[in-house]
Enzyme design. Structure first.
Site, PDB file in Angstrom:
ATOM      1  N   CYS A 128       1.543   1.247  -2.740  1.00  0.00           N
ATOM      2  CA  CYS A 128       2.258   0.468  -3.809  1.00  0.00           C
ATOM      3  C   CYS A 128       3.679   1.141  -4.120  1.00  0.00           C
ATOM      4  O   CYS A 128       4.532   0.357  -4.567  1.00  0.00           O
ATOM      5  CB  CYS A 128       1.520   0.934  -5.128  1.00  0.00           C
ATOM      6  N   GLU A 131      -1.816   1.148 -13.527  1.00  0.00           N
ATOM      7  CA  GLU A 131      -0.990   1.449 -12.265  1.00  0.00           C
ATOM      8  C   GLU A 131      -0.818   0.472 -11.225  1.00  0.00           C
ATOM      9  O   GLU A 131      -1.550   0.156 -10.739  1.00  0.00           O
ATOM     10  CB  GLU A 131      -1.491   2.673 -11.522  1.00  0.00           C
ATOM     11  N   ALA A 166     -13.042  -1.278  -5.235  1.00  0.00           N
ATOM     12  CA  ALA A 166     -12.700  -2.670  -4.665  1.00  0.00           C
ATOM     13  C   ALA A 166     -13.833  -3.207  -3.841  1.00  0.00           C
ATOM     14  O   ALA A 166     -14.672  -2.421  -3.426  1.00  0.00           O
ATOM     15  CB  ALA A 166     -11.530  -2.489  -3.989  1.00  0.00           C
ATOM     16  N   GLY A 222      -3.803  -1.517  -9.430  1.00  0.00           N
ATOM     17  CA  GLY A 222      -4.149  -2.529  -8.716  1.00  0.00           C
ATOM     18  C   GLY A 222      -3.195  -3.730  -8.940  1.00  0.00           C
ATOM     19  O   GLY A 222      -1.886  -2.947  -9.185  1.00  0.00           O
ATOM     20  N   LYS A 235     -15.707   0.859 -10.926  1.00  0.00           N
ATOM     21  CA  LYS A 235     -16.022  -0.199 -10.085  1.00  0.00           C
ATOM     22  C   LYS A 235     -14.966  -0.277  -8.875  1.00  0.00           C
ATOM     23  O   LYS A 235     -14.029  -0.439  -9.373  1.00  0.00           O
ATOM     24  CB  LYS A 235     -15.946  -1.632 -10.870  1.00  0.00           C
ATOM     25  N   GLU A 255       5.690  -8.206  -3.730  1.00  0.00           N
ATOM     26  CA  GLU A 255       4.924  -7.254  -2.632  1.00  0.00           C
ATOM     27  C   GLU A 255       4.421  -7.759  -1.386  1.00  0.00           C
ATOM     28  O   GLU A 255       3.834  -8.714  -1.313  1.00  0.00           O
ATOM     29  CB  GLU A 255       3.887  -6.500  -3.340  1.00  0.00           C
TER      30      GLU A 255
HETATM   31  P1  NAP Z   1      -6.421  -6.021  -7.262  1.00  0.00           P
HETATM   32  O1  NAP Z   1      -6.735  -7.365  -6.658  1.00  0.00           O
HETATM   33  O2  NAP Z   1      -5.493  -6.084  -8.606  1.00  0.00           O
HETATM   34  O3  NAP Z   1      -7.615  -5.326  -7.266  1.00  0.00           O
HETATM   35  C1  NAP Z   1      -7.799  -3.978  -7.786  1.00  0.00           C
HETATM   36  C2  NAP Z   1      -9.269  -3.786  -8.501  1.00  0.00           C
HETATM   37  O4  NAP Z   1      -9.199  -5.010  -9.719  1.00  0.00           O
HETATM   38  C3  NAP Z   1     -10.232  -4.197  -7.364  1.00  0.00           C
HETATM   39  O5  NAP Z   1     -11.340  -3.262  -7.807  1.00  0.00           O
HETATM   40  C4  NAP Z   1     -10.713  -5.565  -7.845  1.00  0.00           C
HETATM   41  O6  NAP Z   1     -12.136  -5.890  -7.403  1.00  0.00           O
HETATM   42  C5  NAP Z   1     -10.332  -5.532  -9.456  1.00  0.00           C
HETATM   43  N1  NAP Z   1     -10.380  -6.960  -9.901  1.00  0.00           N
HETATM   44  C6  NAP Z   1      -9.872  -7.913  -9.402  1.00  0.00           C
HETATM   45  N2  NAP Z   1      -9.876  -9.162  -9.914  1.00  0.00           N
HETATM   46  C7  NAP Z   1     -10.146  -8.781 -11.370  1.00  0.00           C
HETATM   47  C8  NAP Z   1     -10.588  -9.311 -12.712  1.00  0.00           C
HETATM   48  N3  NAP Z   1     -10.148 -10.629 -12.855  1.00  0.00           N
HETATM   49  N4  NAP Z   1     -11.081  -8.799 -13.663  1.00  0.00           N
HETATM   50  C9  NAP Z   1     -11.166  -7.642 -13.323  1.00  0.00           C
HETATM   51  N5  NAP Z   1     -10.976  -6.807 -12.333  1.00  0.00           N
HETATM   52  C10 NAP Z   1     -10.560  -7.299 -11.172  1.00  0.00           C
HETATM   53  O7  NAP Z   1      -5.460  -5.423  -6.242  1.00  0.00           O
HETATM   54  P2  NAP Z   1      -5.726  -4.718  -4.763  1.00  0.00           P
HETATM   55  O8  NAP Z   1      -5.466  -5.984  -3.959  1.00  0.00           O
HETATM   56  O9  NAP Z   1      -7.210  -4.230  -4.683  1.00  0.00           O
HETATM   57  O10 NAP Z   1      -4.900  -3.667  -4.670  1.00  0.00           O
HETATM   58  C11 NAP Z   1      -3.422  -3.768  -4.199  1.00  0.00           C
HETATM   59  C12 NAP Z   1      -2.399  -3.831  -5.473  1.00  0.00           C
HETATM   60  O11 NAP Z   1      -2.490  -2.417  -6.042  1.00  0.00           O
HETATM   61  C13 NAP Z   1      -1.116  -3.778  -5.175  1.00  0.00           C
HETATM   62  O12 NAP Z   1      -0.213  -4.750  -5.961  1.00  0.00           O
HETATM   63  C14 NAP Z   1      -0.558  -2.284  -5.126  1.00  0.00           C
HETATM   64  O13 NAP Z   1       0.602  -2.209  -5.528  1.00  0.00           O
HETATM   65  C15 NAP Z   1      -1.300  -1.845  -6.372  1.00  0.00           C
HETATM   66  N6  NAP Z   1      -1.605  -0.567  -6.277  1.00  0.00           N
HETATM   67  C16 NAP Z   1      -0.772   0.324  -7.331  1.00  0.00           C
HETATM   68  C17 NAP Z   1      -0.963   1.565  -7.251  1.00  0.00           C
HETATM   69  C18 NAP Z   1      -0.078   2.496  -8.398  1.00  0.00           C
HETATM   70  O14 NAP Z   1      -0.455   3.453  -8.486  1.00  0.00           O
HETATM   71  N7  NAP Z   1       0.783   2.015  -9.044  1.00  0.00           N
HETATM   72  C19 NAP Z   1      -1.486   2.395  -6.396  1.00  0.00           C
HETATM   73  C20 NAP Z   1      -2.220   1.658  -5.450  1.00  0.00           C
HETATM   74  C21 NAP Z   1      -2.256   0.358  -5.347  1.00  0.00           C
HETATM   75  P3  NAP Z   1     -12.230  -6.905  -6.027  1.00  0.00           P
HETATM   76  O15 NAP Z   1     -12.007  -5.952  -4.924  1.00  0.00           O
HETATM   77  O16 NAP Z   1     -13.825  -7.144  -6.125  1.00  0.00           O
HETATM   78  O17 NAP Z   1     -11.461  -8.088  -6.211  1.00  0.00           O
END
Ligand code: NAP
Length: 493
Positions: free
Chosen positions: A294, A260, A184, A238, A182, A395
């Site tokens: 990230c 991650e 984003a 995420g 799935k 962040e």
């Molecule tokens: P996010 O809001 O956590 O979303 C990530 C994914 O999870 C998306 O596909 C999102 O779908 C889904 N999601 C959201 N709410 C959910 C729920 N309640 N249940 C299940 N899945 C859910 O993060 P983001 O804003 O897209 O990405 C930014 C974050 O990713 C930052 O914190 C960044 O540091 C982190 N990141 C970490 C790494 C690493 O390797 N450590 C790499 C890249 C990014 P929707 O889009 O439909 O909401």
């Protein structure tokens, strides 16, 4: 502006389940918008639990056949897939840029980065060795073999719509797992194009399935996977908040998890650092994807003896950055992903200024021309940052550099580690003894030493503390998708 691709069939706008492109069972759709203008240019299914369950059933049915394939055959599928990704770089880059907003040159770099993982795991697929344990009791043979964990659910963020999903699908398929994915809400199209190329590479039906959904429906789609005992693993990139939610909700079926998660990287400039190299490293680490990464440094600690000089050299480099839409070849910073992201950046800047920060550059939304939407934020430098500011603990995920002052190593290590996160850290020094001392004491999974560009398919990428667990890439990258079986054969004496 229409999205013109050499291969228009790469702009897929349906789910892919069991080898078939299909609409969602509920038939509602959600729109995908260009972050530069806010205008919708495509739509995808707003799937629900029934679509998620159909994907799980397909992946479960395909699992036995896929894991039983010789490793070399799985490797060949991945090599074919990778060749198609490379051949279609330009179209993939255009899709990334349009839905995510990063400049085209960066998007091409992301295709190369994601493709490197597919290539890497096509090579690792044939090296999933087990162990023969030396005989402990006469007549008993003992072995530890490694096998695929089963159906893997992959959930990915919007900031690297190709690389993040490629570095999950590739090791999962290499290990013999099947995948339900799935992407984003903001960036489903790149993932769908990748799956289209996987189909073309001949990857069998059911082995790779993808379901799209809006933010409103994501809990329903992922919830169906979390509750399903056929799904044996969740791999997630995420935010930490969603990562914790997945850990809690998957406990009922005790799934394996790779998380991650978010970071808040410290970047330390000691008084003996090569300042130009440190400025260059910070520019590379901070401004990739407009700060929406990230491993982006959120806290820049500069020794007081070089603070003014560093701030001045850095500001000159940042002032020269060109902002603009992803489609313009000379853009270096595109729009932020959406208005919520800009709101957060703006609130961090206002909070920092209210708590004693000094604005050296930027600090506000900008519009370069009338076609620009509201998602551009000027590259910003804030001096005299302190740990009472929100950006010290959260962040920012945008083009904001916060400069903190420090005076000794012990103090800066305490400040750098004063965070629940532990993904990446960077430091610049010419003192070789300090190098090993500081690298050892930084509480992060990744450390950049006199280097700002760290990511590589050959290296283990991942965090500690609340930045998660599991590693992507490197020789460790398959471990998360495999389990160990101990086999003991008696009666051989
Ligand atoms: P996010 O809001 O956590 O979303 C990530 C994914 O999870 C998306 O596909 C999102 O779908 C889904 N999601 C959201 N709410 C959910 C729920 N309640 N249940 C299940 N899945 C859910 O993060 P983001 O804003 O897209 O990405 C930014 C974050 O990713 C930052 O914190 C960044 O540091 C982190 N990141 C970490 C790494 C690493 O390797 N450590 C790499 C890249 C990014 P929707 O889009 O439909 O909401």
């Amino acid at each position: 502006m229409p999205l013109t691709l050499t291969r228009s069939d790469l702009l897929q706008q349906q789910n892919f389940i069991n080898g078939r492109w299909c609409d969602g069972i509920g038939s509602t759709r959600h729109e995908v918008a260009d972050p530069a203008t806010g205008a919708a240019f495509a739509s995808v299914p707003d799937s629900g639990a029934a679509d998620a369950q159909a994907a799980t059933a397909a992946a479960q049915a395909a699992f036995d056949g896929w894991r039983a394939l010789p490793a070399r055959d799985r490797a060949r599928f991945l090599k074919r897939w990778n060749a198609l990704i490379v051949a279609n770089t330009e179209d993939l880059a255009k899709i990334i840029s349009r839905e995510q907003g990063k400049p085209l040159a960066e998007a091409r770099g992301e295709v190369a980065y994601g493709s490197a993982y597919v290539e890497w795991f096509s090579e690792e697929a044939v090296r999933t060795y087990g162990e023969i344990i030396p005989e402990q009791v006469r007549g008993k043979k003992m072995m530890a073999t490694r096998e695929a964990v089963g159906v893997v659910a992959a959930i990915t963020p919007w900031n690297f719509p190709l690389a993040m999903i490629a570095r999950k699908i590739a090791p999962a398929l290499a290990a013999g797992c099947t995948v339900i994915a799935k992407p984003a809400e903001d960036t489903p199209l790149t993932a769908l194009a990748l799956v289209k190329l996987a189909e073309e590479a001949g990857i069998p039906p059911g082995v790779l399935n993808i379901v799209t959904s809006s933010r409103e429906k994501v809990a329903e789609v992922v919830g169906a996977w979390l509750a399903d005992s056929r799904v044996r693993k969740v791999t997630f990139t995420g935010s930490t908040a969603v990562g914790k939610h997945l850990a809690r909700e998957s406990a009922g079926t005790l799934k394996r998890l790779s998380l991650e998660l978010g970071g808040n990287a410290p970047f330390i400039v000691f008084d003996d650092a090569d300042l130009d190299a440190a400025v260059g490293g910070l520019m590379a680490a901070k401004f990739r994807n407009g700060g929406q990464t990230c491993v982006s440094p959120n806290r820049v600690y500069v020794h007081h003896a070089v603070y003014a000089e560093f701030a001045q050299r850095l500001s000159a480099r940042i002032e020269a950055l060109r902002m603009g839409p992803a489609s313009r070849e000379d853009s270096q910073i595109g729009p932020m992903i959406n208005s919520r992201a800009v709101d957060k950046i703006e609130s961090h800047v206002q909070d920092a200024l209210a708590r004693g920060g000094k604005l050296l550059l930027g600090g506000k939304r900008v519009r370069n021309n009338v076609a620009d939407g509201p998602n551009y934020f000027a590259p910003t430098v804030i001096a005299e940052a302190n740990h009472d500011m929100a950006l010290a603990s959260e962040e920012t995920f945008g083009p904001v550099v916060a400069l903190f002052r420090f005076s000794d190593e012990e103090e800066v290590l305490r400040l750098a580690n004063d965070t629940p996160f532990g993904l990446a850290a960077y430091f610049y020094t010419r003192d070789i003894v300090r190098v090993s001392r500081v690298a050892e004491r930084l509480q992060t999974g990744i450390v950049g030493i006199n280097e700002g560009a760290l990511a590589s398919e050959a290296a283990p990428f991942g965090g500690v503390k609340e930045s998660g667990y599991g590693r992507e890439g490197s020789s460790h990258g398959l471990d998360d998708y495999m389990q160990t079986k101990y086999q003991c054969q008696g009666g051989l004496a």
